[in-house]
Design a protein around this motif. Structure first.
Motif, PDB file in Angstrom:
ATOM      1  N   LEU A   1       0.821  -1.213   0.000  1.00 23.46           N
ATOM      2  CA  LEU A   1       0.000   0.000   0.000  1.00 23.46           C
ATOM      3  C   LEU A   1       0.854   1.262   0.000  1.00 23.46           C
ATOM      4  N   GLU A   2       1.885   1.280   0.818  1.00 27.89           N
ATOM      5  CA  GLU A   2       2.727   2.468   0.923  1.00 27.89           C
ATOM      6  C   GLU A   2       3.475   2.749  -0.385  1.00 27.89           C
ATOM      7  N   LEU A   3       3.842   1.690  -1.099  1.00 29.39           N
ATOM      8  CA  LEU A   3       4.528   1.856  -2.370  1.00 29.39           C
ATOM      9  C   LEU A   3       3.560   2.193  -3.504  1.00 29.39           C
ATOM     10  N   GLY A   4       2.267   2.009  -3.259  1.00 30.16           N
ATOM     11  CA  GLY A   4       1.271   2.301  -4.286  1.00 30.16           C
ATOM     12  C   GLY A   4       1.247   1.293  -5.412  1.00 30.16           C
ATOM     13  N   LEU A   5       1.595   0.035  -5.115  1.00 29.06           N
ATOM     14  CA  LEU A   5       1.629  -1.008  -6.138  1.00 29.06           C
ATOM     15  C   LEU A   5       0.245  -1.618  -6.342  1.00 29.06           C
ATOM     16  N   ASP A   6      -0.029  -2.043  -7.565  1.00 30.05           N
ATOM     17  CA  ASP A   6      -1.262  -2.771  -7.846  1.00 30.05           C
ATOM     18  C   ASP A   6      -1.108  -4.206  -7.360  1.00 30.05           C
ATOM     19  N   PHE A   7      -2.111  -4.711  -6.683  1.00 33.13           N
ATOM     20  CA  PHE A   7      -2.044  -6.095  -6.219  1.00 33.13           C
ATOM     21  C   PHE A   7      -3.442  -6.642  -5.974  1.00 33.13           C
TER      22      PHE A   7
END
Length: 302
Positions: free
Chosen positions: A89-95
């Motif tokens: 979440l903090e990195l803003g990655l799609d998952f």
């Protein structure tokens, strides 16, 4: 839904996606679904069956354009998995979130993580590479974000000294602090409580000192890093469960900086989205306390 999901079309992290996967896992235990699933497995993966113990194989049908798969327990139940959830979440990655439940774990899951633990991440864009163990997952995600996706972040700074200090704090959490927390929580001999409480507070002193040296609000200053993410899921469980089961509250006079740190972290969106409610924490830990759970050796009561 059963016909649609094996294509693994993109499902952004959502409660709906997790609920669908959970529902499918339950449905697949019914005999009426067996013929349909067997036919799907022959068309989607000729060399392996999707109908394995534990239900739907969430690793089939991926392609490089799909987001990272994040395997975790239901209801944000695992503090180790929470670390990786926060990092994603903090990195803003799609998952996508895939919830794993049951003992033993499903056969298909043990194929990608023989230890059967969470978290695990699977990266379709990296030839479906699988990474597990929370600290390793989190460092991988930071390196992947920096080097592959060219995302700027503060979670794992480039400075080698700071990186080493982050790892040392995380090592202290895993090999010293968590043992004291769970041993105190699970102790049934009240005569030992004061000694075990003191050992836990001694182990927490390093965090109070780190905040004092950096000036806060986080362990290494104004930006959140993997060191904050690494221990937060355990501190929040300390605050909730020890108050409920032991009547213990972190003393303000001993840990003013750590309590301020906790308040600062608790306001982060990555924390809000990855942390169970207090009621859920108490519900889960009541089962552990009643069963005198070993917590993988962290509970060192004899």
């Amino acid at each position: 839904v059963l016909c649609y999901l094996p294509t693994r079309t993109k499902m952004k992290n959502s409660a709906v996606a997790a609920a669908i996967l959970t529902t499918i896992a339950l449905c697949e235990q019914c005999l009426c679904f067996t013929p349909r699933l067997s036919s799907m497995s022959s068309s989607t993966s000729p060399t392996s069956s999707t109908l394995l113990r534990g239900g739907y194989d969430a690793t089939i049908g991926t392609d490089p354009n799909l987001p990272i798969q994040f395997f975790t327990l239901p209801n944000h139940g695992c503090p180790y998995a929470a670390r990786t959830h926060m990092t994603l979440l903090e990195l803003g990655l799609d998952f996508d979130i895939i919830e794993i439940s049951g003992r033993p774990k499903p056969d298909w899951y043990l194929k990608i993580n023989p230890r059967g633990k969470v978290p695990t991440i699977r990266i379709p864009a990296c030839n479906n590479e699988v990474v597990y163990e929370s600290a390793i997952c989190n460092e991988f995600l930071c390196d992947y974000a920096t080097n592959t996706l060219k995302i700027s972040h503060t979670l794992m700074p480039e400075d080698p000294v700071t990186r080493a200090r982050i790892r040392l704090l995380n090592d202290h959490c895993d090999n010293t602090y968590t043992k004291t927390q769970f041993t105190f929580l699970m102790n049934k001999d009240e005569a030992k409580d004061d000694e075990l409480r003191q050992e836990m507070e001694d182990a927490l002193e390093i965090y109070e000192e780190a905040i004092g040296e950096s000036g806060g609000p986080y362990f290494f200053g104004g930006d959140i890093t993997l060191s904050d993410i690494h221990i937060y899921p355990f501190i929040v469980r300390l605050i909730v469960t020890l108050k409920y089961f032991k009547g213990y509250v972190l003393p303000q006079n001993k840990f003013p900086k750590l309590l301020d740190w906790f308040d600062a972290c608790s306001k982060c969106e990555c924390v809000k989205e990855s942390t169970p409610t207090e009621e859920k924490m108490i519900e889960i830990y009541k089962m552990f306390v009643d069963a005198d759970y070993a917590f993988g050796g962290l509970n060192q009561n004899k």
